[in-house]
Write a protein that holds these residues in place. Structure first.
Motif, PDB file in Angstrom:
ATOM      1  N   ILE A  38       0.861  -1.186   0.000  1.00  0.00           N
ATOM      2  CA  ILE A  38       0.000   0.000   0.000  1.00  0.00           C
ATOM      3  C   ILE A  38       0.894   1.232   0.000  1.00  0.00           C
ATOM      4  N   GLY A  39       0.842   1.985  -1.086  1.00  0.00           N
ATOM      5  CA  GLY A  39       1.600   3.235  -1.176  1.00  0.00           C
ATOM      6  C   GLY A  39       2.836   3.105  -2.039  1.00  0.00           C
ATOM      7  N   ALA A  40       2.935   3.989  -3.042  1.00  0.00           N
ATOM      8  CA  ALA A  40       4.092   3.977  -3.952  1.00  0.00           C
ATOM      9  C   ALA A  40       5.079   5.070  -3.582  1.00  0.00           C
ATOM     10  N   GLY A  41       5.327   5.236  -2.285  1.00  0.00           N
ATOM     11  CA  GLY A  41       6.396   6.130  -1.832  1.00  0.00           C
ATOM     12  C   GLY A  41       7.702   5.355  -1.830  1.00  0.00           C
ATOM     13  N   PRO A  42       8.793   5.973  -1.353  1.00  0.00           N
ATOM     14  CA  PRO A  42      10.079   5.261  -1.324  1.00  0.00           C
ATOM     15  C   PRO A  42       9.995   3.911  -0.618  1.00  0.00           C
ATOM     16  N   ALA A  43       9.289   3.851   0.515  1.00  0.00           N
ATOM     17  CA  ALA A  43       9.213   2.578   1.255  1.00  0.00           C
ATOM     18  C   ALA A  43       8.561   1.502   0.388  1.00  0.00           C
ATOM     19  N   GLY A  44       7.445   1.860  -0.246  1.00  0.00           N
ATOM     20  CA  GLY A  44       6.726   0.896  -1.080  1.00  0.00           C
ATOM     21  C   GLY A  44       7.528   0.494  -2.307  1.00  0.00           C
ATOM     22  N   ILE A  49      -0.667  -0.557  -4.534  1.00  0.00           N
ATOM     23  CA  ILE A  49      -1.901   0.230  -4.594  1.00  0.00           C
ATOM     24  C   ILE A  49      -1.580   1.632  -4.083  1.00  0.00           C
ATOM     25  N   GLU A  50      -1.844   2.615  -4.917  1.00  0.00           N
ATOM     26  CA  GLU A  50      -1.483   3.998  -4.583  1.00  0.00           C
ATOM     27  C   GLU A  50      -2.737   4.867  -4.655  1.00  0.00           C
ATOM     28  N   ARG A  51      -2.982   5.640  -3.619  1.00  0.00           N
ATOM     29  CA  ARG A  51      -4.205   6.449  -3.582  1.00  0.00           C
ATOM     30  C   ARG A  51      -4.130   7.665  -4.517  1.00  0.00           C
ATOM     31  N   GLY A  52      -2.909   8.165  -4.737  1.00  0.00           N
ATOM     32  CA  GLY A  52      -2.766   9.384  -5.537  1.00  0.00           C
ATOM     33  C   GLY A  52      -2.629   9.086  -7.015  1.00  0.00           C
ATOM     34  N   CYS A  62       2.416  15.364  -1.106  1.00  0.00           N
ATOM     35  CA  CYS A  62       2.607  14.157  -0.286  1.00  0.00           C
ATOM     36  C   CYS A  62       2.007  12.907  -0.914  1.00  0.00           C
ATOM     37  N   PHE A  63       0.894  13.051  -1.605  1.00  0.00           N
ATOM     38  CA  PHE A  63       0.200  11.868  -2.122  1.00  0.00           C
ATOM     39  C   PHE A  63       0.396  11.733  -3.626  1.00  0.00           C
ATOM     40  N   GLY A  64       0.643  10.504  -4.054  1.00  0.00           N
ATOM     41  CA  GLY A  64       0.792  10.204  -5.473  1.00  0.00           C
ATOM     42  C   GLY A  64       2.016   9.334  -5.688  1.00  0.00           C
ATOM     43  N   GLU A  65       2.124   8.794  -6.907  1.00  0.00           N
ATOM     44  CA  GLU A  65       3.234   7.890  -7.232  1.00  0.00           C
ATOM     45  C   GLU A  65       4.579   8.563  -6.943  1.00  0.00           C
ATOM     46  N   GLY A  88       5.553   9.184  -3.890  1.00  0.00           N
ATOM     47  CA  GLY A  88       5.439   9.574  -2.486  1.00  0.00           C
ATOM     48  C   GLY A  88       5.829  11.016  -2.229  1.00  0.00           C
ATOM     49  N   ALA A  89       5.931  11.357  -0.956  1.00  0.00           N
ATOM     50  CA  ALA A  89       6.317  12.711  -0.558  1.00  0.00           C
ATOM     51  C   ALA A  89       7.756  12.945  -1.017  1.00  0.00           C
ATOM     52  N   GLY A  90       8.080  14.143  -1.387  1.00  0.00           N
ATOM     53  CA  GLY A  90       9.473  14.434  -1.733  1.00  0.00           C
ATOM     54  C   GLY A  90       9.826  14.119  -3.173  1.00  0.00           C
ATOM     55  N   TYR A 137       8.746  15.628  -5.698  1.00  0.00           N
ATOM     56  CA  TYR A 137       8.978  16.933  -6.332  1.00  0.00           C
ATOM     57  C   TYR A 137       9.845  17.809  -5.428  1.00  0.00           C
ATOM     58  N   SER A 138      10.989  17.253  -5.056  1.00  0.00           N
ATOM     59  CA  SER A 138      11.971  18.020  -4.294  1.00  0.00           C
ATOM     60  C   SER A 138      13.278  17.907  -5.052  1.00  0.00           C
ATOM     61  N   ASP A 139      14.377  18.424  -4.474  1.00  0.00           N
ATOM     62  CA  ASP A 139      15.646  18.294  -5.194  1.00  0.00           C
ATOM     63  C   ASP A 139      16.344  16.980  -4.854  1.00  0.00           C
ATOM     64  N   GLY A 140      15.670  16.123  -4.095  1.00  0.00           N
ATOM     65  CA  GLY A 140      16.174  14.767  -3.883  1.00  0.00           C
ATOM     66  C   GLY A 140      17.481  14.699  -3.127  1.00  0.00           C
ATOM     67  N   LYS A 141      17.509  15.326  -1.951  1.00  0.00           N
ATOM     68  CA  LYS A 141      18.725  15.217  -1.124  1.00  0.00           C
ATOM     69  C   LYS A 141      18.828  13.784  -0.639  1.00  0.00           C
ATOM     70  N   LEU A 142      20.052  13.232  -0.711  1.00  0.00           N
ATOM     71  CA  LEU A 142      20.198  11.810  -0.402  1.00  0.00           C
ATOM     72  C   LEU A 142      21.097  11.545   0.786  1.00  0.00           C
TER      73      LEU A 142
HETATM   74  C1  LIG Z   1       8.359  18.632  -0.072  1.00  0.00           C
HETATM   75  C2  LIG Z   1       9.169  17.486   0.492  1.00  0.00           C
HETATM   76  C3  LIG Z   1      10.530  17.412   0.181  1.00  0.00           C
HETATM   77  C4  LIG Z   1      11.308  16.358   0.681  1.00  0.00           C
HETATM   78  N1  LIG Z   1      12.620  16.293   0.313  1.00  0.00           N
HETATM   79  C5  LIG Z   1      13.376  15.262   0.730  1.00  0.00           C
HETATM   80  C6  LIG Z   1      14.717  15.142   0.311  1.00  0.00           C
HETATM   81  O1  LIG Z   1      15.235  15.973  -0.448  1.00  0.00           O
HETATM   82  N2  LIG Z   1      15.429  14.087   0.768  1.00  0.00           N
HETATM   83  C7  LIG Z   1      14.881  13.141   1.605  1.00  0.00           C
HETATM   84  O2  LIG Z   1      15.577  12.180   1.965  1.00  0.00           O
HETATM   85  N3  LIG Z   1      13.611  13.236   2.024  1.00  0.00           N
HETATM   86  C8  LIG Z   1      12.850  14.259   1.607  1.00  0.00           C
HETATM   87  N4  LIG Z   1      11.547  14.357   2.029  1.00  0.00           N
HETATM   88  C9  LIG Z   1      11.047  13.330   2.941  1.00  0.00           C
HETATM   89  C10 LIG Z   1      10.702  12.059   2.154  1.00  0.00           C
HETATM   90  O3  LIG Z   1       9.893  12.410   1.057  1.00  0.00           O
HETATM   91  C11 LIG Z   1      10.007  11.042   3.063  1.00  0.00           C
HETATM   92  O4  LIG Z   1      10.879  10.701   4.117  1.00  0.00           O
HETATM   93  C12 LIG Z   1       9.640   9.792   2.284  1.00  0.00           C
HETATM   94  O5  LIG Z   1       8.817  10.114   1.191  1.00  0.00           O
HETATM   95  C13 LIG Z   1       8.926   8.770   3.168  1.00  0.00           C
HETATM   96  O6  LIG Z   1       8.671   7.637   2.377  1.00  0.00           O
HETATM   97  P1  LIG Z   1       7.469   6.652   2.656  1.00  0.00           P
HETATM   98  O7  LIG Z   1       7.406   5.700   1.521  1.00  0.00           O
HETATM   99  O8  LIG Z   1       7.606   6.106   4.026  1.00  0.00           O
HETATM  100  O9  LIG Z   1       6.162   7.553   2.710  1.00  0.00           O
HETATM  101  P2  LIG Z   1       5.502   8.486   1.591  1.00  0.00           P
HETATM  102  O10 LIG Z   1       6.528   9.058   0.694  1.00  0.00           O
HETATM  103  O11 LIG Z   1       4.599   9.415   2.317  1.00  0.00           O
HETATM  104  O12 LIG Z   1       4.661   7.478   0.714  1.00  0.00           O
HETATM  105  C14 LIG Z   1       3.422   6.986   1.105  1.00  0.00           C
HETATM  106  C15 LIG Z   1       2.608   6.751  -0.157  1.00  0.00           C
HETATM  107  O13 LIG Z   1       1.419   6.069   0.217  1.00  0.00           O
HETATM  108  C16 LIG Z   1       0.311   6.668  -0.433  1.00  0.00           C
HETATM  109  N5  LIG Z   1      -0.847   6.411   0.427  1.00  0.00           N
HETATM  110  C17 LIG Z   1      -1.132   6.969   1.620  1.00  0.00           C
HETATM  111  N6  LIG Z   1      -2.267   6.439   2.113  1.00  0.00           N
HETATM  112  C18 LIG Z   1      -2.693   5.518   1.217  1.00  0.00           C
HETATM  113  C19 LIG Z   1      -3.809   4.638   1.156  1.00  0.00           C
HETATM  114  N7  LIG Z   1      -4.729   4.603   2.129  1.00  0.00           N
HETATM  115  N8  LIG Z   1      -3.944   3.834   0.079  1.00  0.00           N
HETATM  116  C20 LIG Z   1      -3.028   3.862  -0.929  1.00  0.00           C
HETATM  117  N9  LIG Z   1      -1.953   4.684  -0.924  1.00  0.00           N
HETATM  118  C21 LIG Z   1      -1.790   5.494   0.140  1.00  0.00           C
HETATM  119  C22 LIG Z   1       0.675   8.128  -0.560  1.00  0.00           C
HETATM  120  O14 LIG Z   1      -0.031   8.741  -1.625  1.00  0.00           O
HETATM  121  C23 LIG Z   1       2.177   8.045  -0.838  1.00  0.00           C
HETATM  122  O15 LIG Z   1       2.466   7.956  -2.211  1.00  0.00           O
HETATM  123  C24 LIG Z   1      10.734  15.388   1.543  1.00  0.00           C
HETATM  124  C25 LIG Z   1       9.356  15.465   1.855  1.00  0.00           C
HETATM  125  C26 LIG Z   1       8.583  16.493   1.336  1.00  0.00           C
HETATM  126  C27 LIG Z   1       7.109  16.552   1.665  1.00  0.00           C
END
Ligand SMILES: Cc1cc2nc3c(=O)[nH]c(=O)nc-3n(C[C@H](O)[C@H](O)[C@H](O)COP(=O)(O)OP(=O)(O)OC[C@H]3O[C@@H](n4cnc5c(N)ncnc54)[C@H](O)[C@@H]3O)c2cc1C
Length: 200
Positions: A89-95, A112-115, A141-144, A146-148, A150-155
């Motif tokens: 659930i979720g296409a952020g970095p963790a997923g 499965i991604e909500r965004g 924050c939401f969408g394929e 995940g959060a970040g 659309y950032s400059d991707g600091k690693l």
């Molecule tokens: C503007 C911004 C800039 C950032 N810049 C950096 C950076 O430069 N370097 C860095 O290391 N970190 C950065 N971060 C932090 C980084 O983005 C997060 O630490 C990281 O995205 C966390 O990953 P995650 O997969 O745990 O969660 P998320 O990225 O939040 O991914 C969760 C995903 O699950 C989806 N989701 C949520 N609920 C549901 C549901 N019920 N059903 C289906 N899908 C769902 C969301 O849409 C989202 O795509 C930034 C964050 C933001 C907001």
């Protein structure tokens, strides 16, 4: 032989391979022709003084053929017909990283991604930035991606206890990030480049 060499150069010098080779030769007390190539192991910017310098830690190839940097091999299996499936659930970095691990293990991930997908998100972000309209399902924050995305991707991270960071950086390079993230002291992928990596 391969020799570790540290150099402090002006940015224009550090960016020029021929100049770097000259400095390697002089530092190693060798002729220029003896330097067949080099890998940068670490690169940092020293901007504390009036002049900006680039600190380079190099692995120089001297009097032996240059060998290209070895890259990590990822064994992504064909999983479209795999018997085992895992729902993410979720296409952020963790997923996404979990999905890649599963593919390496021969298991089919279903995400499965909500965004919205990463390209469609751009339009919603434009509406947010220009008109202040927030789409609750597609935003920073939401969408394929995940959060970040659309950032400059600091690693950079101070954590070195949670696995092999180099492997993650190699994965980013495999999917289109600049190779410099492998040796930059403060690596970042660059604004608006992450969406291309997500779709690669
Ligand atoms: C503007 C911004 C800039 C950032 N810049 C950096 C950076 O430069 N370097 C860095 O290391 N970190 C950065 N971060 C932090 C980084 O983005 C997060 O630490 C990281 O995205 C966390 O990953 P995650 O997969 O745990 O969660 P998320 O990225 O939040 O991914 C969760 C995903 O699950 C989806 N989701 C949520 N609920 C549901 C549901 N019920 N059903 C289906 N899908 C769902 C969301 O849409 C989202 O795509 C930034 C964050 C933001 C907001």
């Amino acid at each position: 032989m391969q020799q570790k060499i540290s150099l402090k150069l002006l940015p224009s010098e550090a960016a020029d391979e021929a100049t770097v080779k000259k400095y390697i030769a002089s530092s190693a007390g060798k002729k220029l022709q003896a330097v067949t190539g080099y890998h940068i192991s670490k690169q940092s910017i020293d901007a504390r003084g009036k002049n900006v310098y680039i600190n380079l830690q190099l692995n120089a190839f001297i009097d032996e053929p240059f060998i290209e940097r070895t890259t990590t091999h990822f064994n992504f299996k064909k999983v479209s017909a795999a018997a085992k499936k895992v729902l993410i659930i979720g296409a952020g970095p963790a997923g996404l990283f979990a999905a890649l691990k599963l593919i390496e293990a021969g298991i089919q991930p279903i995400i499965i991604e909500r965004g919205k997908d990463v390209r469609a998100r751009r339009r919603d972000l434009a509406a947010l930035n220009k008109e202040g309209i927030v789409n609750p399902e597609s935003n920073y924050c939401f969408g394929e991606g995940g959060a970040g995305t659309y950032s400059d991707g600091k690693l950079y991270t101070r954590s070195n206890k949670r696995g092999d960071i180099n492997r993650i950086l190699q994965l980013f390079v495999k999917f289109g990030a600049p190779e410099s993230i492998l040796y930059d002291a403060h690596p970042h992928i660059g604004t608006n480049k992450l969406p291309h990596i997500i779709t690669a």
